[in-house]
Design a protein around this motif. Structure first.
Motif, PDB file in Angstrom:
ATOM      1  N   ALA A   7      -3.292  -8.048  -6.427  1.00 30.47           N
ATOM      2  CA  ALA A   7      -1.837  -7.960  -6.583  1.00 30.47           C
ATOM      3  C   ALA A   7      -1.368  -6.551  -6.899  1.00 30.47           C
ATOM      4  N   ASN A   8      -2.263  -5.718  -7.432  1.00 33.64           N
ATOM      5  CA  ASN A   8      -1.855  -4.352  -7.765  1.00 33.64           C
ATOM      6  C   ASN A   8      -2.468  -3.304  -6.837  1.00 33.64           C
ATOM      7  N   ASP A   9      -2.952  -3.724  -5.676  1.00 28.72           N
ATOM      8  CA  ASP A   9      -3.395  -2.747  -4.681  1.00 28.72           C
ATOM      9  C   ASP A   9      -2.235  -1.806  -4.342  1.00 28.72           C
ATOM     10  N   PRO A  10      -2.524  -0.537  -4.062  1.00 26.32           N
ATOM     11  CA  PRO A  10      -1.428   0.419  -3.837  1.00 26.32           C
ATOM     12  C   PRO A  10      -0.566   0.119  -2.618  1.00 26.32           C
ATOM     13  N   GLY A  11      -1.067  -0.654  -1.659  1.00 30.27           N
ATOM     14  CA  GLY A  11      -0.253  -1.031  -0.514  1.00 30.27           C
ATOM     15  C   GLY A  11       0.464  -2.355  -0.691  1.00 30.27           C
ATOM     16  N   ILE A  12       0.306  -2.973  -1.872  1.00 29.75           N
ATOM     17  CA  ILE A  12       0.918  -4.272  -2.177  1.00 29.75           C
ATOM     18  C   ILE A  12       1.910  -4.164  -3.315  1.00 29.75           C
ATOM     19  N   LEU A  13       1.560  -3.446  -4.356  1.00 29.87           N
ATOM     20  CA  LEU A  13       2.494  -3.140  -5.439  1.00 29.87           C
ATOM     21  C   LEU A  13       2.985  -1.718  -5.205  1.00 29.87           C
ATOM     22  N   VAL A  14       4.149  -1.592  -4.545  1.00 34.58           N
ATOM     23  CA  VAL A  14       4.594  -0.281  -4.082  1.00 34.58           C
ATOM     24  C   VAL A  14       6.107  -0.314  -3.861  1.00 34.58           C
ATOM     25  N   SER A  15       6.767   0.774  -4.192  1.00 33.95           N
ATOM     26  CA  SER A  15       8.164   0.940  -3.802  1.00 33.95           C
ATOM     27  C   SER A  15       8.199   1.774  -2.534  1.00 33.95           C
ATOM     28  N   ILE A  16       8.760   1.202  -1.476  1.00 39.94           N
ATOM     29  CA  ILE A  16       8.825   1.907  -0.197  1.00 39.94           C
ATOM     30  C   ILE A  16      10.086   2.753  -0.063  1.00 39.94           C
TER      31      ILE A  16
END
Length: 244
Positions: free
Chosen positions: A211-220
């Motif tokens: 859930a906290n992978d950088p591509g999953i928990l991220v502001s785009i």
């Protein structure tokens, strides 16, 4: 704060979801729901540890079709807002809401019989991914292609039956943990050719993502609200695709 509040409000209201529901091989449409296991619901999974994370849940559409895919073929996966495509005439959220920016991916798992294979306990390897490049997300390309997500099946893949897992991740709310939206379904395919590669960098579903992978928990978003990472690179979740 004002920009962030607007973004969160839009993310909460957005319901422009999607379903993968047909395949093309070298430009030939294989038919609606032929060889594709699909639900009626277009809602995403948001828990990366959901037991149905491999091929989605509440599957209503199945058949015995196994789609022949030559190694090296151009393969298309077609997404629609609901089963059949548009939910209404001039549906603005078909194939998916334009706000749902994010990557597109394809995984394979070798099975004995693609028509009857169960989806748990499989070893998956990635064969394609399309993240953010030149100011365009993988999902943007799919929308521009009228719902088609295209990739080239690697030429070296060994022949046999596989489940093909096609996935989109919508990141419009992903600045909050648990708010990335995962859309996936699986197709039943039979690869032909003379390849010998049976995969590498195997993962399990669930288990491949955190859930906290950088591509999953991220502001785009940047400070203007533009959803293109503000010039920063985006890290696609999961392993890198197979190369021949």
């Amino acid at each position: 704060m004002k920009v962030q509040s607007i973004i969160l409000g839009l993310a909460a209201l957005a319901t422009g979801h999607t379903i993968f529901q047909k395949v093309s091989v070298n430009g030939v449409d294989q038919g609606q729901l032929k060889g594709v296991r699909a639900p009626d619901s277009d809602y995403p999974i948001q828990n990366v540890n959901d037991a149905a994370f491999a091929c989605n849940k509440d599957i209503k559409h199945t058949d015995s079709t196994v789609i022949t895919v030559p190694a090296g073929a151009k393969v298309g996966a077609w997404w629609g807002h609901v089963i059949g495509g548009a939910q209404t005439a001039n549906d603005p959220d078909n194939p998916i809401a334009k706000s749902h920016k994010g990557p597109a991916m394809v995984y394979l798992a070798k099975v004995d019989n693609a028509a009857t294979a169960q989806t748990t306990g499989l070893k998956w390897f990635k064969v394609a991914e399309d993240g953010l490049s030149n100011g365009q997300w993988g999902v943007d390309k799919m929308i521009a292609n009228n719902g088609w997500q295209y990739f080239t099946m690697p030429t070296c893949i060994a022949p046999g039956d596989y489940l093909m897992r096609v996935e989109l991740i919508a990141l419009h709310g992903a600045q909050m943990q648990g708010q990335a939206q995962f859309y996936m379904e699986c197709a039943q395919i039979r690869i032909t050719g003379s390849g010998t590669n049976t995969g590498s960098n195997f993962v399990s579903f669930p288990g491949a993502y955190s859930a906290n992978d950088p591509g999953i928990l991220v502001s785009i978003y940047d400070n203007t609200g533009s959803p293109y990472m503000g010039g920063k690179p985006y890290t696609i979740p999961g392993p890198r695709p197979l190369t021949c």
